[in-house]
Design a protein around this motif. Structure first.
Motif, PDB file in Angstrom:
ATOM      1  N   LYS A 189      -9.549  -3.966  -8.643  1.00  0.00           N
ATOM      2  CA  LYS A 189      -8.602  -3.179  -7.870  1.00  0.00           C
ATOM      3  C   LYS A 189      -7.323  -2.902  -8.684  1.00  0.00           C
ATOM      4  O   LYS A 189      -6.855  -1.762  -8.757  1.00  0.00           O
TER       5      LYS A 189
ATOM      6  N   MET B 248       1.819  -0.941  -9.458  1.00  0.00           N
ATOM      7  CA  MET B 248       1.499  -2.284  -8.984  1.00  0.00           C
ATOM      8  C   MET B 248       2.594  -3.291  -9.303  1.00  0.00           C
ATOM      9  O   MET B 248       3.072  -4.002  -8.412  1.00  0.00           O
TER      10      MET B 248
ATOM     11  N   GLU C  88       0.829  -1.208   0.000  1.00  0.00           N
ATOM     12  CA  GLU C  88       0.000   0.000   0.000  1.00  0.00           C
ATOM     13  C   GLU C  88       0.865   1.260   0.000  1.00  0.00           C
ATOM     14  O   GLU C  88       0.630   2.204  -0.758  1.00  0.00           O
TER      15      GLU C  88
ATOM     16  N   LEU D  68      -5.919   0.743  -9.855  1.00  0.00           N
ATOM     17  CA  LEU D  68      -4.607   1.226  -9.416  1.00  0.00           C
ATOM     18  C   LEU D  68      -3.702   1.522 -10.602  1.00  0.00           C
ATOM     19  O   LEU D  68      -2.959   2.495 -10.613  1.00  0.00           O
TER      20      LEU D  68
ATOM     21  N   THR E  36       4.984  14.353 -10.211  1.00  0.00           N
ATOM     22  CA  THR E  36       3.568  14.259  -9.835  1.00  0.00           C
ATOM     23  C   THR E  36       2.815  13.265 -10.716  1.00  0.00           C
ATOM     24  O   THR E  36       1.723  12.831 -10.379  1.00  0.00           O
TER      25      THR E  36
ATOM     26  N   ASN F 111      -6.582   6.784  -6.572  1.00  0.00           N
ATOM     27  CA  ASN F 111      -5.941   6.748  -5.261  1.00  0.00           C
ATOM     28  C   ASN F 111      -6.264   5.458  -4.508  1.00  0.00           C
ATOM     29  O   ASN F 111      -7.388   4.978  -4.510  1.00  0.00           O
ATOM     30  N   TYR F 112      -5.242   4.935  -3.852  1.00  0.00           N
ATOM     31  CA  TYR F 112      -5.352   3.654  -3.159  1.00  0.00           C
ATOM     32  C   TYR F 112      -6.544   3.603  -2.198  1.00  0.00           C
ATOM     33  O   TYR F 112      -7.287   2.636  -2.168  1.00  0.00           O
ATOM     34  N   LYS F 113      -6.705   4.673  -1.427  1.00  0.00           N
ATOM     35  CA  LYS F 113      -7.787   4.682  -0.440  1.00  0.00           C
ATOM     36  C   LYS F 113      -9.152   4.716  -1.120  1.00  0.00           C
ATOM     37  O   LYS F 113     -10.102   4.080  -0.675  1.00  0.00           O
TER      38      LYS F 113
ATOM     39  N   GLN G  26      -0.952   9.346  -7.572  1.00  0.00           N
ATOM     40  CA  GLN G  26      -1.584   9.198  -6.257  1.00  0.00           C
ATOM     41  C   GLN G  26      -1.699  10.521  -5.501  1.00  0.00           C
ATOM     42  O   GLN G  26      -2.539  10.676  -4.630  1.00  0.00           O
TER      43      GLN G  26
ATOM     44  N   ILE H  37       2.467   1.756  -3.400  1.00  0.00           N
ATOM     45  CA  ILE H  37       1.527   2.199  -4.427  1.00  0.00           C
ATOM     46  C   ILE H  37       1.156   3.666  -4.224  1.00  0.00           C
ATOM     47  O   ILE H  37       1.085   4.440  -5.179  1.00  0.00           O
ATOM     48  N   MET H  38       0.973   4.051  -2.980  1.00  0.00           N
ATOM     49  CA  MET H  38       0.672   5.454  -2.677  1.00  0.00           C
ATOM     50  C   MET H  38       1.810   6.375  -3.110  1.00  0.00           C
ATOM     51  O   MET H  38       1.634   7.578  -3.288  1.00  0.00           O
ATOM     52  N   ALA H  39       3.006   5.810  -3.247  1.00  0.00           N
ATOM     53  CA  ALA H  39       4.167   6.599  -3.680  1.00  0.00           C
ATOM     54  C   ALA H  39       4.348   6.543  -5.189  1.00  0.00           C
ATOM     55  O   ALA H  39       5.391   6.932  -5.708  1.00  0.00           O
ATOM     56  N   ASP H  40       3.340   6.040  -5.908  1.00  0.00           N
ATOM     57  CA  ASP H  40       3.373   5.949  -7.373  1.00  0.00           C
ATOM     58  C   ASP H  40       4.389   4.951  -7.917  1.00  0.00           C
ATOM     59  O   ASP H  40       4.803   5.051  -9.080  1.00  0.00           O
TER      60      ASP H  40
ATOM     61  N   GLY I 147       1.575   9.973 -12.541  1.00  0.00           N
ATOM     62  CA  GLY I 147       1.387   8.595 -12.109  1.00  0.00           C
ATOM     63  C   GLY I 147       1.963   7.609 -13.108  1.00  0.00           C
ATOM     64  O   GLY I 147       3.010   7.855 -13.718  1.00  0.00           O
TER      65      GLY I 147
ATOM     66  N   LYS J 113      -9.983   1.286  -2.358  1.00  0.00           N
ATOM     67  CA  LYS J 113     -10.440   0.405  -1.270  1.00  0.00           C
ATOM     68  C   LYS J 113     -11.932   0.599  -0.990  1.00  0.00           C
ATOM     69  O   LYS J 113     -12.691  -0.360  -0.956  1.00  0.00           O
TER      70      LYS J 113
END
Ligand code: GTP
Ligand code: GTP
Ligand code: MG
Ligand code: MG
Lengths: 303, 307
Positions: free
Chosen positions: B36, A51, A42, B40, A231, B45-47, B227, A45-48, A233, B50
């Motif tokens: 999912k 997957m 997680e 992604l 910035t 955004n990941y959240k 993100q 992924i939040m840090a780009d 993705g 979800k």
């Protein structure tokens, strides 16, 4: 200020997001379990990071943990850092440098990523090293792109070869190459118009410019820098792929790392495409450019 | 491409479940992993992903999905519907002030497309009968003023500037007087690109807002944003209370998941999309098209029709 502390400063906000979370995660866990890897995924992924690269990183981490027989989560961080560095170093991250032979630097990328600004910064940095620098205004399309570049030329104190808006970029570059030879400059840096990689005609236009350079100055060393916005993705990977087909990219300039975006896309591009990151942009000022160093980058990101 | 289309993947996931009656949670879970992944990969955004997956799972379990011969498509239908819902209704409208002039302010990160979009929007609204004035409030970026002037000239729109030595707040104020005098019923303020965490520059926007009270503040956002889009949108929205979003550079091949992220954290509508560098390339926003795009299925509608 040393490179390292400057880089750290630039990456400060970037670091906050990712490292606090990783620290939290590793320190609050006891035994290593699947849930821990899920949480790590997680964070990545939040840090780009994307997957597929996240999965690849975690797989490598699991292998390393086995090899090193590590059972406690507090030891994971060091191993994880090594794994990330491995990915970065696999792809010969030679630092950005211009040698003694005449060099032509082409700066390419999609719209608004920071090409023109980075050219100003690079010109300034090379000039400070004692190089004789010339800039070519190869963006003849965007409104006031030439004026913008000329202001940078003035700031840095280097000449800018230009024609008027709407003229043929290949003709501007042709002129600039002749001027570079006549003036015996060390480095010619060429600005290009921002273009989305899926526009075939614009990519062909770029190829034409490359042909002009190759034909007119075969003995010059060519450096092709792709500018990517931190910035951005997952599309950044596609950008790198397609631009790399049009001209072999020698390095990436990753801009806007002074924001809160994590720039994890670097890992995706490094692991999928073998293109090294050479420079990073950490602001809009003339000094806000750093040479990328895999070791320092990972240290700053995870420490 | 590494990944086959979501449609194919979902159908694979469901192929062995056909005719089983109602779906249980375990059945749905595998399919949701595919959803999912797709979201992604599209930079949602990941959240947000979800939450979304949870909503869709609950709905899919409750419905008679497996009675259909094509359960995969049924699930796609649910996913598409929920995504379109989340994206909001079509709202490509600009609110006009009861008292002329209506003031619009553009805001956003560096290089997002604000200056270009000022021109595009001015052009669009001029065609709708307005008399727009473009205002150069970016005193920082090299040649930003010149850029807006060139854009204005190309579109035959007047541009108000006071050079780069006057504060943007004063420029904005003066432009309103100018607009009144010259009968411009619409004022579009171009502002400098700034980081959402840059306190000084964010305060400047707050000051402009306080000084001229814009009818609409529009966040201009690059469709390729990853993100971090939620951070950016949240900061701009809490500090300025934006009225809507303009999503630029959708003529690229990004899946544009940022649209969903921004919409779900701010609740503000996406009003227009930038579809190119030309000053006519501004279009209305269609939530359903965006949903298909994020899912990576241009043909999702025809698939659903067959379902
Ligand atoms: N915060 C920040 N802003 C940057 C950085 N690099 C560039 N910018 C800003 O990003 C915006 C776009 O930069 P440009 O250099 O014009 O980008 P470009 O790629 O030449 O744009 P086009 O020629 O229109 O495609 C400007 O406002 C720059 O000041 C950076 O490292 N950090
Ligand atoms: N392909 C494409 N390019 C766009 C679109 N909108 C803007 N651009 C390009 O994106 C780049 C940046 O646009 P600007 O309008 O200068 O962006 P800005 O937000 O004003 O930039 P700053 O003032 O530096 O913050 C330019 O090259 C524009 O031509 C779009 O919808 N599609
Ligand atoms: Mg440029
Ligand atoms: Mg601008």
């Amino acid at each position: 200020m040393s490179f390292f502390s400057k880089l750290k400063e630039g990456l400060n906000k970037t670091r906050k997001g990712i490292t606090d979370k990783i620290d939290d995660l590793f320190n609050n866990y006891g035994e290593i379990d699947d849930e821990l890897f899920d949480e790590l995924e997680e964070i990545l992924i939040m840090a780009d990071v994307g997957m597929s690269t996240s999965m690849k990183l975690i797989e490598k981490l699991r292998e390393e943990l086995k090899v090193r027989k590590i059972k406690d989560s507090s030891e994971i961080k060091a191993v994880f850092k090594d794994v990330v560095k491995m990915i970065l170093n696999e792809n010969n991250n030679v630092p950005f440098a211009v040698g003694d032979e005449p060099t032509i630097i082409m700066v390419i990328g999609v719209n608004g990523v920071g090409k023109t600004t980075s050219i100003g910064k690079i010109a300034h940095s090379l000039k400070s090293e004692g190089k004789k620098v010339l800039i070519a205004a190869g963006d003849t399309f965007r409104a006031a792109a030439i004026d913008q570049l000329m202001i940078w030329g003035e700031r840095v104190g280097v000449g800018v070869i230009h024609q008027s808006e709407g003229s043929d970029p290949a003709a501007v570059i042709f002129d600039a190459v002749q001027a570079a030879k006549a003036r015996k400059v060390d480095v010619l840096i060429c600005d290009t118009a921002g273009r989305l990689h899926n526009k075939v005609n614009l990519m062909n236009e770029l190829a034409k410019v490359f042909r002009v350079i190759e034909r007119e100055y075969p003995e010059a060393k060519k450096e092709v820098l792709l500018v990517l916005d931190a910035t951005t993705g997952q599309n950044a990977v596609q950008q790198a792929k397609v631009f790399n087909e049009a001209a072999e990219i020698s390095g990436i300039v990753l801009t806007k790392l002074d924001g809160t975006a994590k720039g994890g896309v670097v890992l995706a591009i490094n692991s999928e495409l073998n293109i090294p990151v050479k420079l990073i942009g950490v602001g809009e000022g003339i000094e806000d450019l750093q040479r990328f160093d895999a070791h320092d980058f990972v240290e700053a990101l995870l420490n | 491409m590494v990944f086959e289309s979501l449609a194919d993947r979902l159908q694979n996931a469901f192929s062995n479940l056909r005719g089983k009656g109602k779906l249980n949670e375990k059945d749905v879970k595998e399919a949701m992993r595919e959803v999912k992944l797709a979201l992604l990969e599209a930079d949602v955004n990941y959240k947000v992903v979800k939450d979304f997956v949870k909503t869709v799972t609950d709905r899919a379990i409750g419905e008679d999905v497996l009675k259909s011969l094509t359960p995969g498509q049924q699930v796609i239908k649910i996913v598409n519907e929920e995504l379109t819902n989340l994206m909001g209704k079509t709202q490509s409208k600009i609110e006009y002030a009861s008292q002329s002039p209506t003031i619009l302010m553009m805001a956003g990160l560096q290089g997002a497309g604000k200056t270009t979009t000022c021109g595009k929007l001015g052009h669009l609204l001029k065609k709708a009968g307005k008399r727009p004035l473009l205002v150069a409030c970016d005193i920082y970026r090299p040649a930003a003023i010149k850029q807006l002037q060139v854009v204005g000239e190309k579109l035959d729109l007047p541009v108000f500037t006071m050079g780069d030595k006057v504060s943007p707040v004063d420029i904005a104020k003066a432009s309103i007087e100018h607009a009144k005098k010259y009968n411009n019923d619409l004022v579009i303020l171009d502002t400098a690109g700034r980081l959402h965490i840059d306190e000084t520059l964010m305060a400047e926007l707050i000051d402009i807002k306080a000084a001229v009270d814009p009818k609409e503040i529009l966040l201009v956002l690059d469709a390729m944003t990853g993100q971090d889009a939620v951070n950016v949108a949240e900061h701009f929205n809490t500090q300025l209370e934006i009225n809507g979003v303009i999503l630029t550079k959708l003529d690229g091949d990004t899946r544009g998941g940022a649209a969903l992220s921004v919409r779900s954290v701010t609740g503000k509508p996406i009003k227009f999309v930038g579809m190119g560098e030309k000053l006519t390339d501004l279009e209305e926003f269609y939530p359903d098209r965006m949903a298909s795009r994020i899912l990576g299925m241009g043909d999702v509608l025809s698939l659903i029709e067959k379902a």
